[in-house]
Motif scaffolding. Structure first.
Motif, PDB file in Angstrom:
ATOM      1  N   ARG A  12       0.836  -1.201   0.000  1.00  0.00           N
ATOM      2  CA  ARG A  12       0.000   0.000   0.000  1.00  0.00           C
ATOM      3  C   ARG A  12       0.872   1.252   0.000  1.00  0.00           C
ATOM      4  N   ASP A  13       1.940   1.239   0.824  1.00  0.00           N
ATOM      5  CA  ASP A  13       2.838   2.393   0.865  1.00  0.00           C
ATOM      6  C   ASP A  13       3.411   2.663  -0.522  1.00  0.00           C
ATOM      7  N   SER A  14       3.843   1.615  -1.196  1.00  0.00           N
ATOM      8  CA  SER A  14       4.452   1.856  -2.508  1.00  0.00           C
ATOM      9  C   SER A  14       3.411   2.349  -3.504  1.00  0.00           C
ATOM     10  N   MET A  16       0.391   3.976  -2.661  1.00  0.00           N
ATOM     11  CA  MET A  16      -0.131   5.282  -2.265  1.00  0.00           C
ATOM     12  C   MET A  16       0.921   6.375  -2.420  1.00  0.00           C
ATOM     13  N   ASP A  17       2.149   6.082  -1.953  1.00  0.00           N
ATOM     14  CA  ASP A  17       3.190   7.122  -1.969  1.00  0.00           C
ATOM     15  C   ASP A  17       3.693   7.388  -3.383  1.00  0.00           C
ATOM     16  N   LYS A  18       3.913   6.323  -4.126  1.00  0.00           N
ATOM     17  CA  LYS A  18       4.580   6.501  -5.415  1.00  0.00           C
ATOM     18  C   LYS A  18       3.576   6.602  -6.564  1.00  0.00           C
ATOM     19  N   ALA A  21       0.984   9.399  -5.742  1.00  0.00           N
ATOM     20  CA  ALA A  21       1.521  10.765  -5.792  1.00  0.00           C
ATOM     21  C   ALA A  21       1.513  11.344  -7.211  1.00  0.00           C
ATOM     22  N   ASN A  24      -1.454  13.705  -8.033  1.00  0.00           N
ATOM     23  CA  ASN A  24      -1.799  14.889  -7.239  1.00  0.00           C
ATOM     24  C   ASN A  24      -1.849  16.196  -8.019  1.00  0.00           C
ATOM     25  N   GLN A  39       5.958   4.341 -12.496  1.00  0.00           N
ATOM     26  CA  GLN A  39       5.665   3.956 -11.108  1.00  0.00           C
ATOM     27  C   GLN A  39       4.920   2.627 -11.019  1.00  0.00           C
TER      28      GLN A  39
END
Ligand code: GDP
Length: 299
Positions: A12-14, A16-18, A21, A24, A39
């Motif tokens: 999830r971090d990879s 959501m963050d990458k 992002a 945005n 990504q």
């Protein structure tokens, strides 16, 4: 669901963050598409699958006249669900008699652990389970299976290391029948060198099961290590062709940011993902729900 989500924290971090992002507050232009593509590939979704996704996203942008990338994010989520399908693939249990499950996969992927977890799950559903120690090749494999057998409280049928796996499996079937087991789970060897030999051995085990019980094995589950990313997909293709695999188990999803591999596997393989491993403990095996998976890595 919360357990599923917790286990997928790294993926999830990879995502959501990458991947997240990239969306945005920006206009959709070529640079945006390139970044998104990059990504998604980094998240191990796999080039072929990423290309399909990108084409579909471009088409949606045109069709719906989307200008702001923020509006495209939920559409990516939709497309991922579409790509993976929403239906869950349940374990195929024999309604009229004993179910035989053969477990295959390369050494180290988590085969033994998965057998222990699966035995525990079936036992807690009230089924009598017997294990057959069919990996007679790897040193320690039989003992390791016995440890799991004791841990979850099920019998393990074994011979000595180096003996004929087909003979162990034959005995496993007889023992499971006479003990009136509901499920027989058969471990198999997973040495990677000497692949032809291994496939021959697996086929022999398969034939012994079929000879003893005509519609067995009811499942051939291929265990894959999610942390190996694209390698897991390769193994799925090799084993899938050779041994009549009916379902996949993806282990160690808790330990990796490469969970995107699940998407590639769902997209490119006809064989369904039935379970995922979310940790080393006996309860850390979850049925795979593609919709929840996408939700867990996106929210
Ligand atoms: P085998 O050689 O395929 O039988 O692999 P094992 O079952 O011995 O597992 C290899 C290692 O992976 C062990 O240390 C297991 O505890 C670990 N393992 C297996 N499944 C999972 C999982 O879902 N999550 C995590 N974090 N570790 C796992």
């Amino acid at each position: 669901f919360s357990k599923f989500k917790e286990g997928l924290a790294k993926t999830r971090d990879s995502f959501m963050d990458k991947v997240g992002a990239v969306f945005n507050r920006r206009r959709i232009d070529e640079e945006f598409y390139e970044e998104l593509e990059e990504q998604l590939i980094m998240a191990d979704v796999g080039v072929t699958t990423v290309m399909t996704l990108m084409e579909e996203l471009r088409a949606e942008v045109k069709r719906r006249k989307i200008e702001d990338a923020t509006d495209l994010k939920p559409i990516l989520q939709e497309k991922l669900v579409e790509l993976m399908g929403t239906e869950m693939a349940a374990l195929n249990l024999n309604p009229t008699g004993m179910t035989v499950i053969m477990i295959v996969g390369v050494n180290g992927v988590g085969k033994t652990t998965t057998i222990g977890k699966l035995a525990h799950r079936l036992k807690s559903e009230g089924k009598k389970v017997v294990l057959a120690a069919g990996d007679t090749f790897r040193a320690g494999a039989i003992e390791q299976l016995e440890v799991w057998g004791q841990r979850v409280g099920v019998d393990v049928i074994k011979h000595q290391q180096g003996s004929d796996p087909a003979a162990v499996v034959y005995d496993g079937v007889q023992a499971a029948k006479s003990r009136k087991a509901d499920v027989l789970i058969v471990d198999t060897a997973g040495r990677l060198h000497n692949k032809t030999n291994l496939m021959d051995e697996l086929n022999k085990v398969y034939r012994v099961l079929k000879r003893e019980i005509p519609d067995a094995p009811h499942e051939v589950l291929l265990v894959l290590d999610a942390t190996t990313g694209q390698n897991a997909l390769q193994q799925a293709k090799i084993f899938g062709e050779a041994t009549g695999v009916t379902g996949l188990v993806l282990t160690k999803l808790d330990g990796t940011a490469k969970g995107g591999i699940v998407i590639a596997i769902r997209d490119q393989m006809e064989i369904p993902v039935k379970f995922v491993g979310l940790g080393e403990k006996v309860d850390d095996l979850a049925e795979f729900d593609p919709k929840q998976f996408v939700e867990a890595i996106f929210t």
